[in-house]
Design an enzyme around this catalytic site. Structure first.
Site, mmCIF file in Angstrom:
data_model
loop_
_atom_site.group_PDB
_atom_site.id
_atom_site.type_symbol
_atom_site.label_atom_id
_atom_site.label_comp_id
_atom_site.label_asym_id
_atom_site.label_seq_id
_atom_site.Cartn_x
_atom_site.Cartn_y
_atom_site.Cartn_z
ATOM 1 C CG PHE A 40 -1.981 -1.038 1.219
ATOM 2 C CD1 PHE A 40 -3.296 -0.715 0.893
ATOM 3 C CD2 PHE A 40 -1.688 -2.357 1.528
ATOM 4 C CE1 PHE A 40 -4.286 -1.686 0.884
ATOM 5 C CE2 PHE A 40 -2.676 -3.332 1.522
ATOM 6 C CZ PHE A 40 -3.974 -2.996 1.198
ATOM 7 C CB ALA A 41 2.222 3.479 -2.163
ATOM 8 C CE1 TYR A 47 4.995 4.776 5.317
ATOM 9 C CE2 TYR A 47 3.302 6.438 5.659
ATOM 10 C CZ TYR A 47 4.265 5.591 6.170
ATOM 11 O OH TYR A 47 4.500 5.548 7.520
ATOM 12 C CG ASP A 97 5.135 -2.158 6.068
ATOM 13 O OD1 ASP A 97 3.942 -2.493 5.908
ATOM 14 O OD2 ASP A 97 5.634 -1.903 7.183
ATOM 15 C CD GLU A 117 4.572 -4.908 14.606
ATOM 16 O OE1 GLU A 117 5.234 -4.617 15.626
ATOM 17 O OE2 GLU A 117 4.933 -4.636 13.438
ATOM 18 C CG ASP A 129 15.114 -0.963 12.960
ATOM 19 O OD1 ASP A 129 16.022 -0.162 12.681
ATOM 20 O OD2 ASP A 129 13.994 -0.609 13.371
#
Length: 338
Positions: free
Chosen positions: A97-98, A102, A187, A279, A302
């Site tokens: 999804f953008a 984003y 993401d 989440e 990360d």
């Protein structure tokens, strides 16, 4: 039967189950030996035998208590898995999804995913965006297809989170189930840095977060109102899974998205809002419905962390000041030794 005999029987049963899983586990050297070609047999996959004898990683956990494999670099043979995958003539889908700001990550994500995600295998990329004009110039590999799905702008991020699950389940039912066999949610604000192959394929797949957040350590300031409904009681969780990369068979992802959507709706009706809700509901679902395969943190690492256990960083978030930041150090504890 005495306790000693019962104990011995339990050990034998456990050993038998473990041995069977080890033999049938697709990453195991025992299974790999079966792929050695016989002289003159061109129909059998020919692979260098030395490349099959991959040792188990001894520095990390490779099997869950419910006997699901945890995928790390050095625990599988990509040649064998690719050959098995090709024989099944499967198609995998990726949903991302953008929306709003984003949109800026579309080109970086699509370029890296087109290069590294199941390279050489057919992949359908489903891009939900409120700016479809931004993707008209993207070039895809011959075996990949990009489907741009326009969505309306939603000013509230809480509604975007719920709409994401709603749209995922709705499109699975109306479209995706007819086009792909497996489906993964990723993401948009990530960069793929190394190959992510068919070792991720299974019925229900979750990625272990590079941050292990325990329920009692979550930052109280992260919630606007009361605690979300799916909070996992202390001591009952298995792993903490990231919502940035998960998936599985279309049927399993459909059930997951429906359950999470219902939980998010219930939170909204109860006036509960928080930036970690998506989440949180994912982790609640995966506590009750155990994943059949776990991906190690190298599949979503990360970059603010470091660990000797991470031999390959396959996917990393692209940090932006306006995006959700990783939890403060005092609020988390890394699951793997650093």
């Amino acid at each position: 039967m005495g306790m000693t005999k019962l104990h011995g029987l339990a050990i034998l049963v456990t050993a038998g189950i473990t041995g069977a899983i080890w033999y049938h586990y697709p990453f195991s050297p025992a299974r790999a030996q079966e792929h050695k070609a016989s002289p003159g047999d061109d129909s059998v996959l020919k692979i260098d035998e030395t490349s099959l004898m991959l040792p188990w990683r001894r520095d990390v956990l490779v099997l869950t208590p419910w006997l699901a494999p945890i995928v790390w670099e050095g625990t599988f043979s990509r040649d064998i898995l690719d050959a098995q995958y090709l024989q099944k003539n499967l198609v995998t889908g990726v949903v991302t999804f953008a929306v709003e700001n984003y949109v800026q990550f579309i080109e970086g994500f699509m370029s890296s995913a087109n290069e590294y995600f199941l390279a050489g295998h057919p992949v359908n990329f489903y891009l939900f965006t409120d700016c479809p004009e931004k993707v008209s110039h993207l070039q895809m590999a011959p075996e990949n297809h990009l489907f741009v799905i326009p969505v309306q702008h939603d000013p509230r991020w809480q509604d975007i989170s719920k709409s994401r699950m709603d749209m995922l389940s709705s499109y699975i039912q109306s479209q995706f189930q007819h086009e792909v066999d497996y489906l993964y949610s990723v993401d948009i604000n990530v960069q793929l840095l190394a190959h992510i192959g068919v070792e991720i394929i299974d019925a229900l797949v979750a990625t272990i977060s590079s941050w292990q957040v325990t329920p009692q350590q979550e930052d109280e300031a992260s919630e606007k109102h009361s605690e979300p409904q799916p909070a996992i009681p202390e001591g009952q969780g298995d792993f903490h899974y990231t919502a940035s990369f998960y998936g599985g068979s279309v049927a399993e992802v459909y059930k997951l998205s429906r359950a999470c959507s219902a939980g998010l709706l219930q939170d909204r009706e109860n006036g509960i809002e928080g930036p970690w809700q998506h989440e949180s509901h994912l982790n609640r679902y995966l506590l009750l419905h155990k994943p059949t395969r776990l991906l190690s943190p190298e599949y979503y690492w990360d970059t603010e962390l470091s660990s000797s256990s991470i031999l390959v960083k396959r996917m990393c978030p692209v940090h932006q000041h306006s995006q959700r930041q990783a939890p403060q150090t005092k609020s988390v504890r890394p699951f793997f030794s650093v």
